[in-house]
Design a protein around this motif. Structure first.
Motif, PDB file in Angstrom:
ATOM      1  N   LEU A   1      47.162  39.775  43.459  1.00 40.11           N
ATOM      2  CA  LEU A   1      46.275  38.719  42.987  1.00 40.11           C
ATOM      3  C   LEU A   1      47.079  37.549  42.431  1.00 40.11           C
ATOM      4  O   LEU A   1      47.964  37.738  41.596  1.00 40.11           O
ATOM      5  CB  LEU A   1      45.358  39.242  41.878  1.00 40.11           C
TER       6      LEU A   1
ATOM      7  N   GLN B   1      47.309  45.112  41.955  1.00 37.36           N
ATOM      8  CA  GLN B   1      46.160  45.943  41.607  1.00 37.36           C
ATOM      9  C   GLN B   1      45.965  47.021  42.658  1.00 37.36           C
ATOM     10  O   GLN B   1      45.732  46.719  43.834  1.00 37.36           O
ATOM     11  CB  GLN B   1      44.881  45.111  41.481  1.00 37.36           C
TER      12      GLN B   1
ATOM     13  N   PHE C   1      41.218  33.741  39.188  1.00 38.41           N
ATOM     14  CA  PHE C   1      41.870  34.593  40.173  1.00 38.41           C
ATOM     15  C   PHE C   1      41.508  34.205  41.605  1.00 38.41           C
ATOM     16  O   PHE C   1      40.379  33.824  41.896  1.00 38.41           O
ATOM     17  CB  PHE C   1      41.466  36.054  39.963  1.00 38.41           C
ATOM     18  N   GLY C   2      42.470  34.338  42.491  1.00 38.83           N
ATOM     19  CA  GLY C   2      42.202  34.287  43.907  1.00 38.83           C
ATOM     20  C   GLY C   2      41.546  35.595  44.337  1.00 38.83           C
ATOM     21  O   GLY C   2      41.427  36.528  43.541  1.00 38.83           O
ATOM     22  N   LYS C   3      41.135  35.672  45.591  1.00 35.96           N
ATOM     23  CA  LYS C   3      40.425  36.851  46.081  1.00 35.96           C
ATOM     24  C   LYS C   3      41.346  38.039  46.304  1.00 35.96           C
ATOM     25  O   LYS C   3      40.879  39.152  46.509  1.00 35.96           O
ATOM     26  CB  LYS C   3      39.677  36.528  47.364  1.00 35.96           C
ATOM     27  N   GLY C   4      42.642  37.791  46.249  1.00 34.24           N
ATOM     28  CA  GLY C   4      43.578  38.901  46.413  1.00 34.24           C
ATOM     29  C   GLY C   4      43.996  39.110  47.858  1.00 34.24           C
ATOM     30  O   GLY C   4      43.223  38.848  48.783  1.00 34.24           O
TER      31      GLY C   4
END
Lengths: 113, 117
Positions: free
Chosen positions: A87, A37, A103-106
């Motif tokens: 992500l 992203q 989703f993880g926090k990225g």
């Protein structure tokens, strides 16, 4: 809860290799996705793993170990345009699952010259 | 490939007004659509899941009367933010899942940047 953990930030050099790790709770696991992203844009699909092992796609590879609740995304021959957030997203099996992705926090990756 | 069109891309509205965001699957039928919200430097948080022709399933903590979701056809889902407040300012992203597709069935829209003033 369904925690998905990945490092917040990483820095690497152009042309190098970087590995981004992701850990998750294993209960009800039903597939793991990696997305890229860029700031202010929607995520774009990179890879999908549901069985143990390595999936390779060009410069990007993704690995999964279901027993360890662990995955990594490997980026080779880094380019400046690879600077983005990555992500990790897990699909958990929930009775009659509609396939929600959590989703993880990225991980924000910065590629330096 | 599967394409999801999301409009508008940016919207600024006054506090107390309502804003509608549309999510369309252009070349496939989406039985399920997901709505996410993303605050700055945070990850995507699932707000709700909608199935064509039925009521949406909201995640814990998401007010269904404030965030109205309609999935009236296999190609269109809408999210309406009612009585918007500045704290609703965020990046909203939809994702559509194609019928019968499992592994790679999630396609994201381009997102809507909502600013409430």
């Amino acid at each position: 809860g369904q925690n998905i953990d990945q490092p917040t930030e990483m820095t690497a050099t152009e042309g190098a290799i970087v590995q981004i790790n992701c850990t998750y709770q294993t209960s009800g696991f039903n597939g793991l996705f990696w997305y890229q992203q860029h700031a202010g844009e929607a995520p774009t699909f990179l890879s999908y793993n549901v069985l143990d092992g390595l999936e390779e796609k060009g410069r990007f590879s993704s690995f999964l170990s279901r027993s360890k609740g662990y995955s990594y995304l490997l980026l080779k021959e880094l380019q400046m345009k690879d600077s983005a957030s990555y992500l990790c997203a897990v699909r958990f099996r929930e009775g009659g699952s509609q396939g929600n992705l959590i989703f993880g926090k990225g991980t924000k990756l910065s590629v330096k010259p | 490939g599967a394409v999801v069109s999301q409009h508008p891309s940016r919207v600024i509205c006054k506090s107390g007004t309502s804003v509608k965001i549309e999510c369309r699957s252009l070349d496939f039928q989406a039985t399920t659509m997901f709505w996410y919200r993303q605050f700055p430097k945070q990850s995507l948080m699932l707000m709700a899941t909608s199935n064509e022709g039925s009521k949406a399933t909201y995640e814990q903590g998401v007010e269904k009367d404030k965030f109205l979701i309609n999935h009236a056809s296999l190609t269109l889902s809408t999210l309406t933010v009612t009585s918007a407040h500045p704290e609703d300012s965020s990046f909203y992203i939809c994702s559509a899942r194609a019928t019968g597709v499992f592994n790679y069935g999630y396609t994201f829209g381009s997102g809507t940047r909502l600013t409430v003033v």
